[in-house]
Write an enzyme that holds these catalytic residues in place. Structure first.
Site, PDB file in Angstrom:
ATOM      1  N   GLU A  27      30.730  42.427  40.382  1.00 13.39           N
ATOM      2  CA  GLU A  27      32.131  42.425  39.942  1.00 13.39           C
ATOM      3  C   GLU A  27      32.265  43.395  38.774  1.00 13.39           C
ATOM      4  OE1 GLU A  27      33.611  38.490  39.117  1.00 13.39           O
ATOM      5  OE2 GLU A  27      35.553  39.249  38.417  1.00 13.39           O
ATOM      6  N   ASN A  72      37.431  37.209  39.854  1.00 18.15           N
ATOM      7  CA  ASN A  72      38.700  37.093  39.150  1.00 18.15           C
ATOM      8  C   ASN A  72      39.297  38.470  38.860  1.00 18.15           C
ATOM      9  OD1 ASN A  72      38.233  34.343  39.133  1.00 18.15           O
ATOM     10  ND2 ASN A  72      37.495  34.278  37.025  1.00 18.15           N
ATOM     11  N   ASN A 172      40.774  36.220  45.850  1.00 14.11           N
ATOM     12  CA  ASN A 172      39.680  35.459  45.236  1.00 14.11           C
ATOM     13  C   ASN A 172      40.222  34.201  44.568  1.00 14.11           C
ATOM     14  OD1 ASN A 172      36.849  35.251  44.038  1.00 14.11           O
ATOM     15  ND2 ASN A 172      38.110  35.244  42.174  1.00 14.11           N
ATOM     16  N   GLU A 173      39.635  33.058  44.876  1.00 11.94           N
ATOM     17  CA  GLU A 173      39.936  31.782  44.195  1.00 11.94           C
ATOM     18  C   GLU A 173      41.428  31.607  43.919  1.00 11.94           C
ATOM     19  OE1 GLU A 173      37.320  31.317  40.788  1.00 11.94           O
ATOM     20  OE2 GLU A 173      35.593  30.998  42.089  1.00 11.94           O
ATOM     21  N   TYR A 244      29.013  26.708  41.405  1.00 17.68           N
ATOM     22  CA  TYR A 244      28.052  26.982  40.324  1.00 17.68           C
ATOM     23  C   TYR A 244      27.569  25.652  39.782  1.00 17.68           C
ATOM     24  CZ  TYR A 244      29.946  31.733  40.376  1.00 17.68           C
ATOM     25  OH  TYR A 244      30.324  32.999  40.754  1.00 17.68           O
ATOM     26  N   GLU A 292      30.219  32.857  46.557  1.00 18.72           N
ATOM     27  CA  GLU A 292      29.724  32.791  45.173  1.00 18.72           C
ATOM     28  C   GLU A 292      28.884  31.523  45.032  1.00 18.72           C
ATOM     29  OE1 GLU A 292      32.467  33.352  41.907  1.00 18.72           O
ATOM     30  OE2 GLU A 292      33.684  34.728  43.101  1.00 18.72           O
ATOM     31  N   GLN A 352      25.790  36.667  40.276  1.00 22.75           N
ATOM     32  CA  GLN A 352      26.018  37.995  40.809  1.00 22.75           C
ATOM     33  C   GLN A 352      24.673  38.729  40.889  1.00 22.75           C
ATOM     34  OE1 GLN A 352      29.395  39.884  38.982  1.00 22.75           O
ATOM     35  NE2 GLN A 352      30.660  38.046  39.127  1.00 22.75           N
TER      36      GLN A 352
END
Ligand code: AHR
Length: 502
Positions: A27, A72, A172-173, A244, A292, A352
């Site tokens: 990212e 993000n 994304n999200e 996560y 992710e 990442q």
């Protein structure tokens, strides 16, 4: 020593392993790009400014896809800023990470880097502050051969041939209030549907990923998947999952049991996908893109200080988690969980890749080294290909705060095209070794090839630039294959790779 049994057979297949489950993520965040993959002037930089020491470490991971450019970040990103002459690319405030993005590295440069890394790009479009129009334009720019505005612009910008980007993330999200352009499930489902539809009109060969929940604990989790899929099921190919973990409680048995949560998460999202499919009488099945996953908590406090001091600076050292040995064990059991769900998990990205919650760390102007979590991904990517086998495990279990009956030994196995079998196994016991027993007579004549072990006596041990080899794999000494019966000693707290070849 405890005993654990593993029963498997070449005819008990879960499914083909999609190599894209060994993907990763870069990212525009922190030092992932600037100071990570790209650092002109670094002693190892090539003519394009890409660090060769980093590329060497990335190549050893054999990462088939790299998700890009966010995260993000992508929800406020204008892809057009990242193409064309570098000197005229704008510097923009990045409202996701409170830094300044200079756009020195953009689409062409990243495609170039990915090719050098031996990876494909998985490209995310901005469905936060932008929408379907910009999404179909970037598909035209990247994948249309020539003769249209955006494809000709790409050619003028130096790339005669299309980039051929196959896999696209629809934002994304988008369920998260922290996201620029956060949407309700209905709003997102409609937007994703229209974006997917016209992106595929531009290039019918692409595959697209719809945003699922940004984590298992979101208040909208479940309802989000169902409602948004009701709007876009027909036009999308995968649903994303993000997860996560942390060991904020500092309780290793609890922490190592987190793969149980992962397994639940996968099972639940599969059920929701199939419920929507059933509701729609669809023949098509949706698969999962776990785009992710990682451990993320070590750097939280440090990041608050960095933002207090240096907000809006370029390439801040954000999310620089230093991973310890227990993190590597959890990473291993996450990979085992993906293999055991290989029939539905077709894409997964360790988030990442460099510096930002990453297996690879660098120092600006200095070295590059592998963190502890590097090794399970390296092993799984090298040997966890072919057919995922359905292992039946029996052995000791333990209870912890969140789960009962957590298997002390967790394992997955793959059968490669050449007939070789690889067993990945974790021993979660803090003190006792486990003797793994497996009957392999159903596989014909196999011979033991190697047993690789990742173990350290200290669960908090880390690798650093000065001591990059503190936590590294070594050769196991206690495996025996006799008349098709395998016995292997799995040391207390260890990640193990056992290879058997015809
Ligand atoms: O990987 C770091 C961030 O975590 C990503 O930008 C975002 O998608 C997630 O919340």
């Amino acid at each position: 020593m405890k005993n654990a049994r593993l029963i498997m057979d070449k005819d008990f297949a879960i499914g083909q392993v999609d190599p894209r489950i060994y993907g990763s993520f870069i990212e525009h965040l922190g030092r992932a790009v600037y100071g990570g993959i790209y650092e002109p002037g670094h002693p190892t930089a090539d003519g394009s400014g890409f660090r060769q020491d980093v590329l060497d470490l990335v190549r050893r991971l054999n990462v088939p896809i790299v998700r890009y450019p966010g995260g993000n970040f992508v929800s406020g990103f204008n892809w057009e800023d990242s193409v064309g002459p570098r000197e005229s690319r704008p510097h923009r405030l990045d409202l996701a990470w409170f830094t300044t993005e200079t756009n020195e590295v953009g689409l062409h440069e990243f495609v170039d880097w990915s090719r050098k890394a031996g990876s494909q790009v998985m490209y995310a479009v901005n469905l936060g502050t932008r929408g379907p129009d910009e999404a179909r334009n970037v598909v035209e720019y990247a994948n249309h051969p020539s003769g249209s505005f955006y494809s000709d612009l790409r050619r003028r910008n130096g790339a005669e041939e299309p980039f051929g980007i196959h896999l696209w993330c629809l934002g994304n999200e988008m369920d998260g209030p922290w996201q620029m352009g956060h949407k309700t499930a209905f709003e997102y489902g409609r937007t994703a549907n229209e974006a997917a539809k016209i992106m595929k009109w531009v290039d019918p060969t692409i595959e697209v990923v719809a945003c699922g929940s940004s984590h298992h604990g979101m208040p909208t989790y479940g309802a989000w998947e169902y409602e948004m899929l009701m709007e876009c099921y027909e036009n999308v190919d995968y649903v994303s999952l993000h997860r996560y973990y942390d060991n904020a409680r500092n309780n290793t048995p609890d922490f190592l049991a987190r793969s149980m949560d992962l397994d639940d998460f996968i099972r639940e999202v599969v059920s929701i996908c199939d419920a929507v499919g059933g509701r729609k009488h669809a023949r098509k099945k949706l698969n999962l893109s776990f785009d992710e996953w990682n451990v993320w908590y070590h750097s939280h406090e440090q990041d608050k200080e960095i933002w207090k001091r240096d907000k809006w600076n370029r390439a801040l050292p954000l999310l620089e988690d230093i991973y310890n040995f227990e993190d590597a064990l959890l990473a291993g059991s996450i990979l085992i969980t993906f293999l055991r769900n290989a029939d539905r998990v077709k894409v997964a990205c360790l988030a990442q890749l460099v510096n930002v919650i990453a297996p690879i760390m660098t120092r600006n102007g200095g070295g590059a080294w592998a963190q502890t979590i590097y090794y399970p991904l390296m092993h799984a990517s090298a040997f966890g290909r072919g057919t995922a086998l359905r292992p039946v495990i029996s052995g000791p279990v333990y209870d912890c705060t969140d789960y009962e009956k957590v298997p002390v030994m967790d394992a997955a196995a793959t059968l490669a095209e050449d007939g070789s079998v690889t067993i990945f196994a974790i021993n979660r016991d803090l003190r006792e070794d486990v003797c793994l027993e497996a009957d392999l007579r159903g596989f014909g004549n196999l011979r033991f090839a190697e047993h690789t072990v990742l173990h350290h006596d200290d669960v908090k041990a880390v690798n650093t630039e000065e001591h990059p080899d503190n936590v590294v794999p070594c050769r196991g000494e206690d495996a025996l294959l006799d008349s098709g019966r395998l016995t292997v000693r799995l040391p207390a707290l260890s990640w193990n790779v056992i290879r058997l070849v015809p």
